[in-house]
Design a protein around this motif. Sequence first.
Motif, mmCIF file in Angstrom:
data_model
loop_
_atom_site.group_PDB
_atom_site.id
_atom_site.type_symbol
_atom_site.label_atom_id
_atom_site.label_comp_id
_atom_site.label_asym_id
_atom_site.label_seq_id
_atom_site.Cartn_x
_atom_site.Cartn_y
_atom_site.Cartn_z
ATOM 1 N N LEU A 256 0.585 -7.096 5.335
ATOM 2 C CA LEU A 256 0.295 -5.805 4.729
ATOM 3 C C LEU A 256 1.479 -4.879 5.007
ATOM 4 N N GLU B 51 -6.640 2.186 1.728
ATOM 5 C CA GLU B 51 -6.296 1.498 2.978
ATOM 6 C C GLU B 51 -7.245 0.327 3.240
ATOM 7 N N VAL C 107 -2.283 -0.076 -4.532
ATOM 8 C CA VAL C 107 -2.434 -1.288 -3.729
ATOM 9 C C VAL C 107 -2.194 -2.461 -4.669
ATOM 10 N N ALA D 64 -6.508 -2.504 0.725
ATOM 11 C CA ALA D 64 -5.280 -3.211 1.091
ATOM 12 C C ALA D 64 -5.532 -4.169 2.258
ATOM 13 N N GLN D 65 -6.275 -3.727 3.255
ATOM 14 C CA GLN D 65 -6.585 -4.581 4.406
ATOM 15 C C GLN D 65 -7.423 -5.784 3.996
ATOM 16 N N ALA E 18 2.410 -1.207 4.566
ATOM 17 C CA ALA E 18 1.794 0.093 4.292
ATOM 18 C C ALA E 18 2.833 1.193 4.405
ATOM 19 N N PHE F 271 0.876 -1.164 0.000
ATOM 20 C CA PHE F 271 0.000 0.000 0.000
ATOM 21 C C PHE F 271 0.920 1.221 0.000
ATOM 22 N N TRP G 25 -3.111 6.548 -4.728
ATOM 23 C CA TRP G 25 -2.465 5.540 -3.902
ATOM 24 C C TRP G 25 -2.549 4.207 -4.635
#
Length: 79
Positions: free
Chosen positions: A72, A58, A35, A61-62, A74, A16, A33
């Motif tokens: 993950l 976010e 991912v 990605a999770q 980040a 991420f 952003w």
Amino acid sequence: MSKITFPQPALRAVFFDGPEPDQNHDGDEIPVWSVYVGNEEGVPVDQVYRCLSFGTAERLAQRIAEGRGLELIADATPA
């Protein structure tokens, strides 16, 4: 007839990242952003998702990390 198999890339984690500058359809600069699922070198092994919102990226990605049982990583920050 034998089946040919190809080695699958070793999946390391969900990455991420961002924000990075991009342009919208009007030519204005906007943050995006990324991912993606990456290998040991952090290289994408499948589709790279580009999101216009930190929160959306976010959550995506999770969900991917949980769904695939991957770590993950980040490195993203809000714009």
